[in-house]
Design a protein around this motif. Structure first.
Motif, PDB file in Angstrom:
ATOM      1  N   LEU A  29      31.508  42.570  54.597  1.00  0.00           N
ATOM      2  CA  LEU A  29      30.654  42.048  53.552  1.00  0.00           C
ATOM      3  C   LEU A  29      31.342  40.942  52.592  1.00  0.00           C
ATOM      4  CD1 LEU A  29      28.795  45.630  52.748  1.00  0.00           C
ATOM      5  CD2 LEU A  29      27.804  43.535  53.967  1.00  0.00           C
ATOM      6  N   GLN A  30      32.736  41.472  52.258  1.00  0.00           N
ATOM      7  CA  GLN A  30      33.298  40.618  51.301  1.00  0.00           C
ATOM      8  C   GLN A  30      33.258  39.192  51.984  1.00  0.00           C
ATOM      9  OE1 GLN A  30      34.749  41.247  48.378  1.00  0.00           O
ATOM     10  NE2 GLN A  30      34.526  43.395  48.068  1.00  0.00           N
ATOM     11  N   PHE A  31      33.501  38.925  53.276  1.00  0.00           N
ATOM     12  CA  PHE A  31      33.819  37.638  53.681  1.00  0.00           C
ATOM     13  C   PHE A  31      32.344  36.856  53.651  1.00  0.00           C
ATOM     14  CE2 PHE A  31      33.373  35.073  57.588  1.00  0.00           C
ATOM     15  CZ  PHE A  31      34.389  34.024  57.372  1.00  0.00           C
ATOM     16  N   THR A  32      31.279  37.500  53.500  1.00  0.00           N
ATOM     17  CA  THR A  32      30.038  36.918  53.413  1.00  0.00           C
ATOM     18  C   THR A  32      29.707  36.435  51.904  1.00  0.00           C
ATOM     19  OG1 THR A  32      28.439  38.804  53.034  1.00  0.00           O
ATOM     20  CG2 THR A  32      29.088  38.073  55.286  1.00  0.00           C
ATOM     21  N   TYR A  33      30.184  37.231  50.942  1.00  0.00           N
ATOM     22  CA  TYR A  33      29.689  36.975  49.483  1.00  0.00           C
ATOM     23  C   TYR A  33      30.401  35.665  48.982  1.00  0.00           C
ATOM     24  CZ  TYR A  33      29.365  42.247  49.358  1.00  0.00           C
ATOM     25  OH  TYR A  33      28.967  43.494  49.561  1.00  0.00           O
ATOM     26  N   ARG A  34      29.185  35.164  48.116  1.00  0.00           N
ATOM     27  CA  ARG A  34      29.412  34.002  47.378  1.00  0.00           C
ATOM     28  C   ARG A  34      29.887  34.363  45.953  1.00  0.00           C
ATOM     29  NH1 ARG A  34      23.734  31.446  48.055  1.00  0.00           N
ATOM     30  NH2 ARG A  34      23.394  33.828  48.008  1.00  0.00           N
ATOM     31  N   VAL A  35      31.187  34.258  45.773  1.00  0.00           N
ATOM     32  CA  VAL A  35      31.638  34.716  44.404  1.00  0.00           C
ATOM     33  C   VAL A  35      32.190  33.706  43.661  1.00  0.00           C
ATOM     34  CG1 VAL A  35      33.547  36.141  43.296  1.00  0.00           C
ATOM     35  CG2 VAL A  35      32.613  36.920  45.864  1.00  0.00           C
ATOM     36  N   LYS A  36      31.647  33.727  42.346  1.00  0.00           N
ATOM     37  CA  LYS A  36      32.233  32.650  41.340  1.00  0.00           C
ATOM     38  C   LYS A  36      32.458  33.263  39.925  1.00  0.00           C
ATOM     39  CE  LYS A  36      30.740  28.545  38.712  1.00  0.00           C
ATOM     40  NZ  LYS A  36      29.678  27.551  38.602  1.00  0.00           N
ATOM     41  N   VAL A  37      33.735  33.223  39.319  1.00  0.00           N
ATOM     42  CA  VAL A  37      34.072  33.782  38.295  1.00  0.00           C
ATOM     43  C   VAL A  37      33.418  32.798  36.968  1.00  0.00           C
ATOM     44  CG1 VAL A  37      35.874  34.416  36.408  1.00  0.00           C
ATOM     45  CG2 VAL A  37      36.171  34.695  39.298  1.00  0.00           C
ATOM     46  N   ILE A  38      32.624  33.353  36.289  1.00  0.00           N
ATOM     47  CA  ILE A  38      31.779  32.696  35.375  1.00  0.00           C
ATOM     48  C   ILE A  38      32.304  32.794  33.759  1.00  0.00           C
ATOM     49  CG2 ILE A  38      29.625  32.526  36.647  1.00  0.00           C
ATOM     50  CD1 ILE A  38      28.432  34.699  35.001  1.00  0.00           C
ATOM     51  N   GLU A  39      33.199  33.902  33.707  1.00  0.00           N
ATOM     52  CA  GLU A  39      33.787  34.184  32.350  1.00  0.00           C
ATOM     53  C   GLU A  39      35.150  34.419  32.590  1.00  0.00           C
ATOM     54  OE1 GLU A  39      33.346  36.808  28.417  1.00  0.00           O
ATOM     55  OE2 GLU A  39      31.683  37.087  30.081  1.00  0.00           O
ATOM     56  N   GLY A  40      36.139  33.685  31.946  1.00  0.00           N
ATOM     57  CA  GLY A  40      37.729  34.339  32.164  1.00  0.00           C
ATOM     58  C   GLY A  40      38.384  34.224  33.311  1.00  0.00           C
ATOM     59  N   GLU A  41      37.938  32.717  34.208  1.00  0.00           N
ATOM     60  CA  GLU A  41      38.751  32.754  35.156  1.00  0.00           C
ATOM     61  C   GLU A  41      40.077  32.419  35.015  1.00  0.00           C
ATOM     62  OE1 GLU A  41      38.202  29.231  38.952  1.00  0.00           O
ATOM     63  OE2 GLU A  41      37.234  28.994  37.269  1.00  0.00           O
ATOM     64  N   SER A  42      40.609  32.164  34.003  1.00  0.00           N
ATOM     65  CA  SER A  42      42.113  31.720  33.582  1.00  0.00           C
ATOM     66  C   SER A  42      42.731  33.067  33.469  1.00  0.00           C
ATOM     67  CB  SER A  42      42.486  30.863  32.381  1.00  0.00           C
ATOM     68  OG  SER A  42      41.890  31.654  31.344  1.00  0.00           O
ATOM     69  N   ARG A  43      41.983  34.264  33.399  1.00  0.00           N
ATOM     70  CA  ARG A  43      42.423  35.522  33.280  1.00  0.00           C
ATOM     71  C   ARG A  43      43.169  35.920  34.490  1.00  0.00           C
ATOM     72  NH1 ARG A  43      38.562  36.280  29.421  1.00  0.00           N
ATOM     73  NH2 ARG A  43      39.441  35.584  27.487  1.00  0.00           N
ATOM     74  N   LEU A  44      42.725  35.560  35.724  1.00  0.00           N
ATOM     75  CA  LEU A  44      43.430  36.102  36.983  1.00  0.00           C
ATOM     76  C   LEU A  44      44.529  35.325  37.067  1.00  0.00           C
ATOM     77  CD1 LEU A  44      40.257  35.513  39.529  1.00  0.00           C
ATOM     78  CD2 LEU A  44      41.200  37.412  38.505  1.00  0.00           C
ATOM     79  N   GLN A  45      44.950  34.314  36.713  1.00  0.00           N
ATOM     80  CA  GLN A  45      46.642  33.734  36.583  1.00  0.00           C
ATOM     81  C   GLN A  45      47.087  34.276  35.753  1.00  0.00           C
ATOM     82  OE1 GLN A  45      47.431  31.750  39.263  1.00  0.00           O
ATOM     83  NE2 GLN A  45      49.558  32.475  38.340  1.00  0.00           N
ATOM     84  N   GLU A  46      46.792  34.599  34.390  1.00  0.00           N
ATOM     85  CA  GLU A  46      47.204  35.328  33.479  1.00  0.00           C
ATOM     86  C   GLU A  46      47.485  36.647  33.739  1.00  0.00           C
ATOM     87  OE1 GLU A  46      46.346  37.082  28.868  1.00  0.00           O
ATOM     88  OE2 GLU A  46      44.998  35.743  29.865  1.00  0.00           O
ATOM     89  N   LEU A  47      47.001  37.447  34.478  1.00  0.00           N
ATOM     90  CA  LEU A  47      47.248  38.551  34.783  1.00  0.00           C
ATOM     91  C   LEU A  47      48.446  38.703  35.964  1.00  0.00           C
ATOM     92  CD1 LEU A  47      43.622  40.424  35.459  1.00  0.00           C
ATOM     93  CD2 LEU A  47      45.598  41.275  33.851  1.00  0.00           C
TER      94      LEU A  47
END
Length: 221
Positions: A29-47
């Motif tokens: 299922l994860q392979f089919t999802y269309r995922v977009k980070v609409i708030e806080g995208e920079s926090r992934l790299q921050e983490l």
């Protein structure tokens, strides 16, 4: 300690088979999802760049998608994180899924072994320097009501609370206490990582409740 599985009357082979099947479904299922980070995208790299641990917090019914998202966006990039799963038989399955996703796992819940689990998570933060995942409405709810344990852990550890949530355009809702959300194939998922919460070290009873409500409202918003 985090790797220890409590002795339980469950069938290890059946648990392994169910966990394997679930992981296969989740990854497909994860392979089919269309995922977009609409708030806080920079926090992934921050983490990923952080040298100190955080508390990653989400409602219980977000865990189906969250597990795969954390694996693909964080643990595969070396982010060290520990997850608490319940002492129930379902928790045995959650233990395996968490380990396979690259997480450390500690057993406990707000209803069974909760205090012990929180102490264990506190030691994980301080001794191992590991971030943790907490679902603040616990293993049995009530849904969308945060328990105080997350605030107490953040207060004692000094770790900031990073919030995780998402919206999805189509999903199944499981008939469970948390109304678990399972995004349908090819669903559009909008991920939010809002500003982290910082909890003061010194809190009286009223202030503790204020911050508990602040966490609850932030996740509900």
């Amino acid at each position: 300690m985090a790797d220890k599985i409590p002795s339980k009357k469950s069938n290890p082979f059946k648990t392994f088979c169910v966990a394997t099947l679930l992981r296969g479904i989740m990854r497909l299922l994860q392979f089919t999802y269309r995922v977009k980070v609409i708030e806080g995208e920079s926090r992934l790299q921050e983490l990923c760049d952080r040298t100190s641990p955080v508390i990653l917090c989400a409602w219980h019914n977000r865990i189906f998608f969250m597990g795969g998202f954390v694996e693909s966006s964080l643990t595969r990039k070396g982010f060290k994180i520990t997850q608490m799963v319940s002492l129930s038989r379902d928790g045995d399955i959650g233990y395996l899924l968490g380990k396979w996703a690259g997480m450390n796992v500690i057993r406990g819940s707000s209803n069974r072994g909760g205090s012990k689990a929180l102490r264990g998570l506190f030691r994980v933060i301080h001794k191992d320097g590991s971030s943790i995942i907490i679902l603040p409405d616990g293993s049995q709810g009530p849904i969308y009501q945060a328990k105080a344990g997350t605030i107490v852990l953040a207060q004692l550890s000094g770790a900031p609370i990073f919030l995780f949530s998402f919206e999805v355009d189509r999903a199944w809702r499981v008939k469970s206490w948390d109304k678990l959300i399972i995004p349908k194939p090819f669903a559009k998922i909008s991920v939010r990582l809002p500003d982290p919460l910082h909890i003061p070290r010194e809190l009286n009873k009223e202030q503790l409740e204020e911050h508990r409500l602040r966490l609850e409202n932030a996740l509900n918003d």
